[in-house]
Design an enzyme around this catalytic site. Structure first.
Site, short mmCIF file in Angstrom:
data_model
loop_
_atom_site.label_atom_id
_atom_site.label_comp_id
_atom_site.label_asym_id
_atom_site.label_seq_id
_atom_site.Cartn_x
_atom_site.Cartn_y
_atom_site.Cartn_z
N LEU A 126 0.86 4.11 -8.68
CA LEU A 126 1.52 3.59 -7.48
C LEU A 126 0.45 3.25 -6.44
CD1 LEU A 126 3.99 2.67 -5.90
CD2 LEU A 126 4.27 4.99 -5.03
N LEU A 127 0.29 1.96 -6.24
CA LEU A 127 -0.70 1.44 -5.29
C LEU A 127 -0.65 2.21 -3.97
CD1 LEU A 127 -2.74 -1.01 -4.88
CD2 LEU A 127 -0.83 -2.12 -3.69
N HIS A 128 -1.81 2.65 -3.49
CA HIS A 128 -1.82 3.35 -2.20
C HIS A 128 -3.09 3.02 -1.43
CE1 HIS A 128 -3.50 6.04 -5.27
NE2 HIS A 128 -4.25 6.59 -4.34
N MET A 129 -2.91 2.66 -0.17
CA MET A 129 -4.03 2.40 0.73
C MET A 129 -4.31 3.66 1.55
SD MET A 129 -4.44 -0.34 3.84
CE MET A 129 -3.63 0.77 4.99
#
Length: 210
Positions: A126-129
DNA sequence: GTTCTAGAAC
DNA sequence: GTTCTAGAAC
């Protein structure tokens, strides 16, 4: 007889069309932790129509947030130019939330400088910045890998990722180079002093708190 | 991603 | 002897 068997490509063609959800890690696996956190209202700092912000469960600095899309995107490899508005929005929201929290916290101390970006090779799906204050004072900051993942080129600035996406239509990561960066010697991100162990580096970081 | 711990490093 | 790192975890 071999010719009567379908070729491997024919088998592939007969499979149901690819569903992004099928590529997600199993919900009970540790690498799916962020998908769980996405729905956890207790951990939530902000949510809008596109993204959700939570506090990192194991913060590596005094302020450490994660900005995630509401819709499942595995990682930067799955990103294309249709995601540009989302990535720009995530950066904008990350900055807004960080500045809000910093303004509140600065009444008691000063650690207002943040960086916004992505790990080149994340462990969690899950893409996370990351939104992380640059004090790096935290009990959860323990290993060389932790340190180098936030202070070397392994940390991809969100603005640079957006520029690369705009220019190339996708994000390229040099995996071999990135793995090597995690083994870099420990070096202070502020004064470039070098240290032989994490405890020594962590003690040094306290001297930069003014 | 973390926890745990064997054994390297000091 | 203690501190610290690094690799397995089914």
């Amino acid at each position: 007889m071999a010719s009567s068997l379908p070729s491997s490509t024919a088998i592939k063609r007969n499979l149901p069309s690819e569903n992004l959800n099928e590529n997600q890690p199993k919900r009970n696996h540790w690498s799916a932790g962020l998908s769980t956190a996405l729905d956890d209202e207790g951990a939530r700092v902000h949510k809008d129509e596109l993204c959700t912000v939570i506090k990192d469960k194991y913060p590596k600095a005094r302020i450490h947030l994660l900005v995630m899309p509401n819709e499942y995107i595995a990682n930067l490899k799955s990103i294309n130019n249709t995601h540009l508005p989302l990535l720009k929005h995530m950066l904008k929201v990350g900055k807004e939330v960080a500045e809000k929290i910093a303004a509140k916290a600065n009444a008691r101390g000063s650690f207002a400088h943040f960086r916004y970006g992505y790990h080149a090779i994340p462990s969690m799906s899950l893409l996370h910045m990351h939104v992380i204050s640059q004090d790096f004072i935290s009990d959860s900051l323990k290993t060389k890998k932790h340190w180098n993942s936030f202070t070397s080129d392994y940390f991809l600035d969100a603005s640079q990722v957006i520029d690369d996406l705009q220019a190339n239509g996708s994000i390229h990561v040099d995996t071999t180079r990135m793995h090597k960066l995690l083994d870099n010697e420990l070096q202070c991100h502020r004064c470039s002093n070098k240290f032989t162990t994490m405890p020594k580096l962590k003690q040094h970081l306290l001297t930069h708190t003014s």
